[in-house]
Structure formats: structure tokens, C-alpha cells
Design a protein around this motif. Structure first.
Motif, mmCIF file in Angstrom:
data_model
loop_
_atom_site.group_PDB
_atom_site.id
_atom_site.type_symbol
_atom_site.label_atom_id
_atom_site.label_comp_id
_atom_site.label_asym_id
_atom_site.label_seq_id
_atom_site.Cartn_x
_atom_site.Cartn_y
_atom_site.Cartn_z
ATOM 1 N N VAL A 127 0.821 -1.217 0.000
ATOM 2 C CA VAL A 127 0.000 0.000 0.000
ATOM 3 C C VAL A 127 0.861 1.276 0.000
ATOM 4 O O VAL A 127 0.527 2.263 -0.654
ATOM 5 C CB VAL A 127 -0.997 -0.012 1.199
ATOM 6 N N ARG B 248 1.192 7.435 -2.552
ATOM 7 C CA ARG B 248 1.750 6.710 -1.394
ATOM 8 C C ARG B 248 0.667 6.008 -0.560
ATOM 9 O O ARG B 248 0.812 5.825 0.641
ATOM 10 C CB ARG B 248 2.598 7.651 -0.539
ATOM 11 N N GLY B 249 -0.408 5.655 -1.237
ATOM 12 C CA GLY B 249 -1.465 4.876 -0.581
ATOM 13 C C GLY B 249 -2.276 5.638 0.442
ATOM 14 O O GLY B 249 -2.989 5.040 1.246
ATOM 15 N N LYS B 250 -2.191 6.958 0.390
ATOM 16 C CA LYS B 250 -2.929 7.777 1.364
ATOM 17 C C LYS B 250 -4.435 7.532 1.223
ATOM 18 O O LYS B 250 -4.973 7.591 0.120
ATOM 19 C CB LYS B 250 -2.644 9.264 1.150
ATOM 20 N N GLY B 251 -5.076 7.248 2.335
ATOM 21 C CA GLY B 251 -6.522 7.055 2.345
ATOM 22 C C GLY B 251 -6.981 5.705 1.818
ATOM 23 O O GLY B 251 -8.173 5.479 1.650
ATOM 24 N N VAL B 252 -6.033 4.799 1.566
ATOM 25 C CA VAL B 252 -6.401 3.470 1.072
ATOM 26 C C VAL B 252 -6.762 2.563 2.251
ATOM 27 O O VAL B 252 -6.063 2.539 3.250
ATOM 28 C CB VAL B 252 -5.245 2.836 0.248
ATOM 29 N N THR B 253 -7.855 1.844 2.101
ATOM 30 C CA THR B 253 -8.249 0.880 3.124
ATOM 31 C C THR B 253 -8.285 -0.513 2.490
ATOM 32 O O THR B 253 -8.482 -0.631 1.281
ATOM 33 C CB THR B 253 -9.654 1.200 3.689
ATOM 34 N N ILE B 254 -8.072 -1.538 3.321
ATOM 35 C CA ILE B 254 -8.185 -2.901 2.801
ATOM 36 C C ILE B 254 -9.105 -3.721 3.702
ATOM 37 O O ILE B 254 -9.116 -3.526 4.910
ATOM 38 C CB ILE B 254 -6.802 -3.593 2.611
#
Lengths: 149, 162
Positions: free
Chosen positions: B107, B113-119
Motif C-alpha cells: 500500500v 503513497r497509498g494515502k486514504g487506502v483501506t483494505i
């Protein structure tokens, strides 16, 4: 010896962490598969320490940390997660976590994290290593003192 | 950034982390053939794990494992020896956890840089022999070969409007 609660939705992760904790000489008093279950088990068992995954169904680890802190402001929690994002670490610490471990968990890192939270604790591995070192060390010879006279 | 570019960037990050994980952590030689394939459909292997990627990016992530490879990974990933009676249950759990770990580490290398990404938590399906068809979605696949069989990484997302 610490009483520890292990929280992770993954069976293999719970199994690994439990085995590591036991080999460090501590006791696993309970386990939970999600944040909600962790809160319920914590209320009953009042463990010394919790290892907490972040990404879980029903209630995630960050939500669970907040709930545990409401129950017991002195609750000691180590986040154990695969999420390496800086913002996630900051969120966890802000929520009240005492430490943060990135998966895959290694026994020495887990031991270090426990030591940081409980500095007076000397785990079994550390003491066994010391014993082994003492047993394996060669005979110590005192240097001859030269007669300088 | 186009959707297809996002798919490729996400899969590139996943492939990089998967290589590190397989060689450094699992001590299993894994070779990526260097090709990011755009697919119309994918055939799932015996063990398949799905994770939803949400927040600032909206994709589905599928990891498919050969049975022998997954068994080797389960044994390598387990702390201490495992009993044969535990293997079946642990295998399914290992499939999910390995996919979760690779994605979680990747992520950071996602767009922005994957900011705000959820899994989402992983879901593993056994014996998923179905063909996954797509309606307006793009599928991008990367294949790893190991001495114990292949593993495939797939990302699926909307590419309408391209």
C-alpha cells in the motif's frame, strides 16, 4: 510472567503469536477473532497485555483499542498488523496503543516490544540465552599479574 | 491518471512486495516473468484469496495459489512445527494472511503513497474453479513461478471511459 490476550482474525497468526508468547515464558489467557470479541474477553479476563490486529471484521483494531481504553485507561496494547502505512501507525498510537509490530511477526521483535512496555520483565528466552552463554563460555582465565617490582 | 495505469502501478507495487516476501521471509525462489497481462477473464486456481481495496482507490485483489505451493508456504509461515491434522485449516488461513501481508506492505507504494487506502479482511475460497467474467472492468495479472507451482496476482477495477 504476563497474562496476554491475542486478537487476530487469522487462525495462523493467532497460533504463531500464541506459540511465540508461550516460548517467551508468558501465558495466553484468551484469544479473539475481532475487535468486538476482544472487548468482551478483555472485560472478563483483564489481561496485562493485548496483541491487536488492525484489519478485522465487525470491529477493527483501532476501534477496539479505543473501547479498551474506555474500560481501562491503563490497558497495554501492541498493534500487530500488515499495514505499514505511517498514518496507520500514528492512528494506532493516538488511539492509545503502546507499541506497533509489522507482520510477519518475529519472536525477537515481539520480545523487544514486550520489554519496552514492561521493562522489569525478563522473558524466558533472554534468561535462557544468558544461561547458555554462561554454560558455553570457555573457562575464564585471570591474566597473570606481572610483577613490576 | 488512467484506470489502466492505476491497475499497473498497484500491481507493480504488489509484485515488488511479493518478491521480497517470497525470497526473504519464505526462502522460496519465486520468479516473476516481467509481464503485466491485461485479461478479459481469469481462471481461478484451487485456493483463491480476495481482498477489497477501498477508500481513495477502488479495486479487487485476487491471489491464486497452486496447492503444493500453498502447502509449502503454510509450513514456512508457521512458527514451529505443525501437526498434519492442523494443515488443512492452517492452509486456508495462511492463504489469506500471506495475501493480506503482501498487500498491506504494498500500500505504501500505491499512487499517492497509498494515502486514504483501506483494505478489507481477506476471504479465501477453496476449489474456486469458476471463471470470473468482467463487465466493463479491467483485469491485470502477474504470474510468479516457483519450484512448487505458480501463484497469480490479479487486480480488478473499473476502466470505463478510457
Amino acid at each position: 510472567m504476563l497474562n496476554i490476550l491475542v486478537v487476530d482474525d487469522s487462525l495462523i497468526m493467532r497460533r504463531n503469536i500464541i506459540k511465540m508468547i508461550e516460548s517467551l515464558g508468558h501465558k495466553v489467557v484468551g484469544e479473539a477473532k475481532d475487535g468486538q470479541e476482544a472487548v468482551e474477553v478483555y472485560r472478563k479476563l483483564k489481561p496485562d497485555l493485548v496483541t491487536m490486529d488492525i484489519t478485522m471484521p465487525r470491529m477493527d483494531g483501532l476501534g477496539a483499542v479505543k473501547e479498551l481504553k474506555k474500560i481501562d485507561k491503563n490497558a497495554k496494547i501492541i498493534m500487530v498488523t500488515s499495514h505499514g502505512q505511517e498514518e496507520m501507525v500514528i492512528d494506532a498510537i493516538r488511539s492509545g496503543a503502546s507499541g506497533y509490530l509489522l507482520k510477519p511477526v518475529k519472536i525477537n521483535k515481539l520480545s523487544d516490544s514486550i520489554q519496552k512496555i514492561f521493562p522489569s520483565m525478563i522473558d524466558q528466552t533472554v534468561s535462557e540465552q544468558k544461561e547458555t552463554t554462561l554454560l558455553e563460555s570457555e573457562e575464564i582465565l585471570l591474566p597473570e599479574i606481572e610483577d613490576l617490582a | 491518471m488512467k484506470n489502466s495505469e492505476i491497475l499497473k502501478e498497484v500491481l507493480t507495487a504488489i509484485v515488488y512486495r511479493a518478491e521480497l516476501f517470497m525470497t526473504d521471509e519464505m526462502k522460496i525462489e519465486a520468479k516473476f516473468d516481467g509481464e503485466f497481462r491485461s485479461m478479459e477473464k481469469i481462471e481461478l486456481k484451487k485456493y483463491t484469496t480476495t481482498i477489497g481495496i477501498g477508500g481513495s482507490i477502488n479495486l479487487l485483489f485476487y491471489v491464486s495459489y497452486n496447492e503444493l505451493l500453498l502447502e509449502k508456504l503454510t509450513r514456512a509461515f508457521s512458527y514451529g512445527k505443525i501437526h498434519e491434522s492442523e494443515l488443512a485449516e492452517l492452509r486456508e488461513s495462511a492463504a489469506g494472511e500471506i495475501a493480506n501481508m503482501i498487500l498491506g506492505h504494498a500500500v505504501n507504494d500505491f499512487p499517492n503513497r497509498g494515502k486514504g487506502v483501506t483494505i478489507t479482511p481477506p476471504v479465501t475460497v477453496e476449489d474456486a474453479k469458476s471463471i470470473l467474467k468482467t463487465n466493463g472492468n479491467g483485469i491485470m495479472t502477474a504470474v510468479f513461478s516457483t519450484p512448487y507451482g505458480n501463484m497469480e496476482f490479479n487486480v480488478i477495477g473499473l476502466i470505463k471511459g478510457e
